[in-house]
Structures are given as structure tokens and as C-alpha cells.
Scaffold this motif. Structure first.
Motif, mmCIF file in Angstrom:
data_model
loop_
_atom_site.group_PDB
_atom_site.id
_atom_site.type_symbol
_atom_site.label_atom_id
_atom_site.label_comp_id
_atom_site.label_asym_id
_atom_site.label_seq_id
_atom_site.Cartn_x
_atom_site.Cartn_y
_atom_site.Cartn_z
ATOM 1 N N ARG A 56 84.717 -8.102 -10.485
ATOM 2 C CA ARG A 56 85.002 -7.935 -8.954
ATOM 3 C C ARG A 56 86.143 -8.866 -8.350
ATOM 4 O O ARG A 56 85.778 -9.398 -7.254
ATOM 5 C CB ARG A 56 83.489 -8.021 -8.192
ATOM 6 C CG ARG A 56 82.377 -7.297 -8.785
ATOM 7 C CD ARG A 56 81.223 -7.316 -7.992
ATOM 8 N NE ARG A 56 79.994 -6.686 -8.842
ATOM 9 C CZ ARG A 56 79.123 -6.118 -8.017
ATOM 10 N NH1 ARG A 56 78.983 -5.850 -6.906
ATOM 11 N NH2 ARG A 56 78.116 -5.395 -8.825
ATOM 12 N N GLN A 57 87.155 -8.649 -8.927
ATOM 13 C CA GLN A 57 88.283 -9.599 -8.740
ATOM 14 C C GLN A 57 89.502 -8.819 -9.187
ATOM 15 O O GLN A 57 89.496 -8.165 -9.947
ATOM 16 C CB GLN A 57 88.189 -11.114 -9.259
ATOM 17 C CG GLN A 57 86.840 -11.867 -8.934
ATOM 18 C CD GLN A 57 86.743 -13.055 -9.791
ATOM 19 O OE1 GLN A 57 87.734 -13.775 -9.825
ATOM 20 N NE2 GLN A 57 85.737 -13.247 -10.583
ATOM 21 N N SER A 93 82.659 -7.605 -4.490
ATOM 22 C CA SER A 93 82.060 -8.812 -3.887
ATOM 23 C C SER A 93 81.734 -8.698 -2.523
ATOM 24 O O SER A 93 82.074 -7.891 -1.769
ATOM 25 C CB SER A 93 82.810 -10.000 -4.307
ATOM 26 O OG SER A 93 84.244 -9.859 -3.778
ATOM 27 N N ASP A 97 78.127 -13.720 -1.828
ATOM 28 C CA ASP A 97 78.388 -14.156 -3.289
ATOM 29 C C ASP A 97 79.236 -15.466 -3.151
ATOM 30 O O ASP A 97 78.802 -16.203 -4.071
ATOM 31 C CB ASP A 97 79.294 -13.129 -3.770
ATOM 32 C CG ASP A 97 78.528 -11.826 -4.316
ATOM 33 O OD1 ASP A 97 77.474 -12.119 -4.665
ATOM 34 O OD2 ASP A 97 79.136 -10.762 -4.334
ATOM 35 N N ARG A 175 78.951 -18.648 -12.944
ATOM 36 C CA ARG A 175 79.000 -17.504 -12.087
ATOM 37 C C ARG A 175 78.360 -17.639 -10.840
ATOM 38 O O ARG A 175 77.645 -18.731 -10.575
ATOM 39 C CB ARG A 175 78.343 -16.223 -12.933
ATOM 40 C CG ARG A 175 78.889 -15.789 -14.095
ATOM 41 C CD ARG A 175 77.858 -14.651 -14.707
ATOM 42 N NE ARG A 175 78.593 -14.261 -15.971
ATOM 43 C CZ ARG A 175 79.550 -13.192 -15.968
ATOM 44 N NH1 ARG A 175 79.837 -12.745 -14.836
ATOM 45 N NH2 ARG A 175 80.017 -12.762 -17.145
ATOM 46 N N ILE A 181 79.516 -13.267 -9.595
ATOM 47 C CA ILE A 181 80.844 -13.254 -9.894
ATOM 48 C C ILE A 181 81.319 -14.056 -11.032
ATOM 49 O O ILE A 181 81.047 -15.492 -10.717
ATOM 50 C CB ILE A 181 81.510 -13.349 -8.501
ATOM 51 C CG1 ILE A 181 80.958 -12.429 -7.600
ATOM 52 C CG2 ILE A 181 83.084 -13.288 -8.659
ATOM 53 C CD1 ILE A 181 81.143 -11.001 -7.909
#
Length: 254
Positions: A56-57, A93, A97, A175, A181
Motif C-alpha cells: 500500500r505504498q 492506505s 493507518d 507494521r 502497513i
């Protein structure tokens, strides 16, 4: 969570290209990454992203910075962080988060490199352009490298920049957030100048810690950054130029 899977098909990737970009990034070519790493190509007005739905990056973010952009920069402070609604909710994300995580929402392409254009600047605040970054790195040494890039763009007229997270395979990642994440162990940045009388290249690798060091502490050559990341940068660059710039690792040449 496995962060390495087969990439989207070419058709799927092309379907996710948002709109035409102003820059000439295709002339030097987008980074080529291992086909075991998932990527979805997103093209913004000021930058392009290889997005990984498992981390998610971004895998990488790439943009072109000119001296004219630096001169036209608008002063001000913006805080417009938001989810990237062009991505499905199940692979993006969220602001939650990052909340109380101890990490900054670290820009890969900084808003300050795109605030010559209001829409371009706004696009840098979507979370698909962010990674969990140690506050002292984000606000310290990483910012100093960003400022150096603006100085070089103004000095030489035009540079290409690629940066992104580094996840060490040998480590179990910390994470954050409900979406778990993964926190990168480091970040890379490579800079290429082709418009000067003598082409230049330089790379940086910064551990995701609270380091407060001189820029030359982080310096690597582009070729060294390729070895660490497994990526191939600027694939369309002429071999004659590559042979000149890929092993440069002296920041004093800049």
C-alpha cells in the motif's frame, strides 16, 4: 503478508494511467523492477508512481524537475493529506493507518517540487505518494536532499529524480495501522542530469532512522542503488551517457 507477486498485466497497467503528464519521463524511461513485485502505474501531472497493492505504498516515484519550476515555486504550507480514491479501498492506505503511529506520512515526490502548479501540488498529498518515514529523517536529512535537488535543477536546468522505499528481505517489517502497513527499513533516491555540458548522476540510500548526518554519508552511485533495489533506472538512456554517470558517487561533482 507477501509483498512480492506477479505484476499486473500490461493492459491492466495501461488502464490505470490517469492522464497525460507534462514531463518527458518516457524519454529516459520508467524504472524496470523485478516481475515478482506487484505494480500498478499511476501517472499524475507532476510525477509518476509504481504502486504496490501489497505494501500500500509506491515501489518508486519518478518526476522531472526544472530550474523554471524552482523559480516558480509558491511559498506556503499545505496540509491536504488524503486517501487516493483512484485506488480501490481494499488496496489503499488510510489516514488512520498513520495516526499515532510514530511515523510521518513521508512524501516521495515532495509538494515543494510541484507547487509551481496548484493541481500538481495537490496530487502530491495523496497517500499513494507516501511511506511511513521516521520524523527526524523526513524533516531533516531527507528534506535536505530534496533542497539539494532543487538547487541542482536551478543550476543545471533539468534533472530526473526517482525515489522509493527499501524493504530488507532479511527483516520482519514493523507494521502500522489497521491495514498493517509495512515500515520501510530505508529509502533510495537517484538523480540524473542530462542537460549540462557534462552529464551527472548520483544516488542516496537513507536508513529509516533519526540520523542527522551530512548528505555525503548517504551517497551511493546509481549502479549501487540498482544493486540494492534490484531496479534498473533510466532504461532508455544512451549507453554512452550511462557509462559516464552510473558510477559517479562524489557529491562534490554537483
Amino acid at each position: 503478508m507477501n509483498t512480492s507477486v506477479v505484476t499486473d498485466s500490461l493492459e491492466e497497467t495501461q488502464a490505470n494511467v490517469n492522464r497525460e503528464v507534462w514531463s518527458t519521463l518516457p524519454e529516459v524511461g520508467y524504472p524496470v523492477i523485478p516481475d515478482t513485485i506487484h505494480e500498478k502505474l499511476l501517472e499524475r501531472y507532476c510525477y509518476s508512481v509504481s504502486y504496490n497493492k501489497f505494501t500500500r505504498q509506491p515501489n518508486w516515484v519518478m518526476w522531472q524537475l526544472t530550474g523554471e519550476h524552482v523559480i516558480k515555486r509558491k511559498e506556503g504550507v499545505w496540509n491536504e493529506y488524503r486517501e487516493d480514491t483512484e485506488l480501490p479501498s481494499e488496496i489503499r492506505s488510510t489516514l488512520e493507518d498513520y495516526a499515532s503511529s510514530g511515523y510521518d506520512r513521508g512524501h516521495m515526490c515532495p509538494g515543494g517540487d510541484c507547487n509551481w502548479d496548484d493541481e500538481g501540488r495537490d496530487e502530491t498529498f495523496v497517500l499513494s505518494n507516501m511511506c511511513p518515514q521516521h520524523p527526524k529523517l523526513n524533516r531533516g536529512d531527507w528534506k535536505e536532499i530534496e533542497m539539494a535537488c532543487r538547487k541542482w535543477a536551478k543550476q543545471y536546468g533539468n534533472i530526473y529524480i526517482v525515489c522509493g522505499p527499501i524493504f530488507l528481505k532479511s527483516q520482519q517489517h514493523e507494521r502500522i495501522g489497521l491495514n498493517q502497513i509495512p515500515v520501510p527499513e530505508a529509502f533510495f533516491k537517484v538523480v540524473l542530469c542530462t542537460d549540462s555540458s557534462k552529464p551527472k548522476g548520483i544516488g542516496f540510500i537513507c536508513r529509516n532512522t533519526d540520523g542527522n548526518r551530512k548528505k555525503d554519508f548517504y551517497v551511493n552511485s546509481i549502479r549501487q542503488v540498482e544493486r540494492v533495489t534490484g531496479y534498473r533506472f533510466f532504461p532508455n538512456l544512451e549507453d554512452s551517457i550511462k557509462s559516464l554517470v552510473y558510477d559517479m558517487d562524489d557529491i562534490n561533482n554537483w
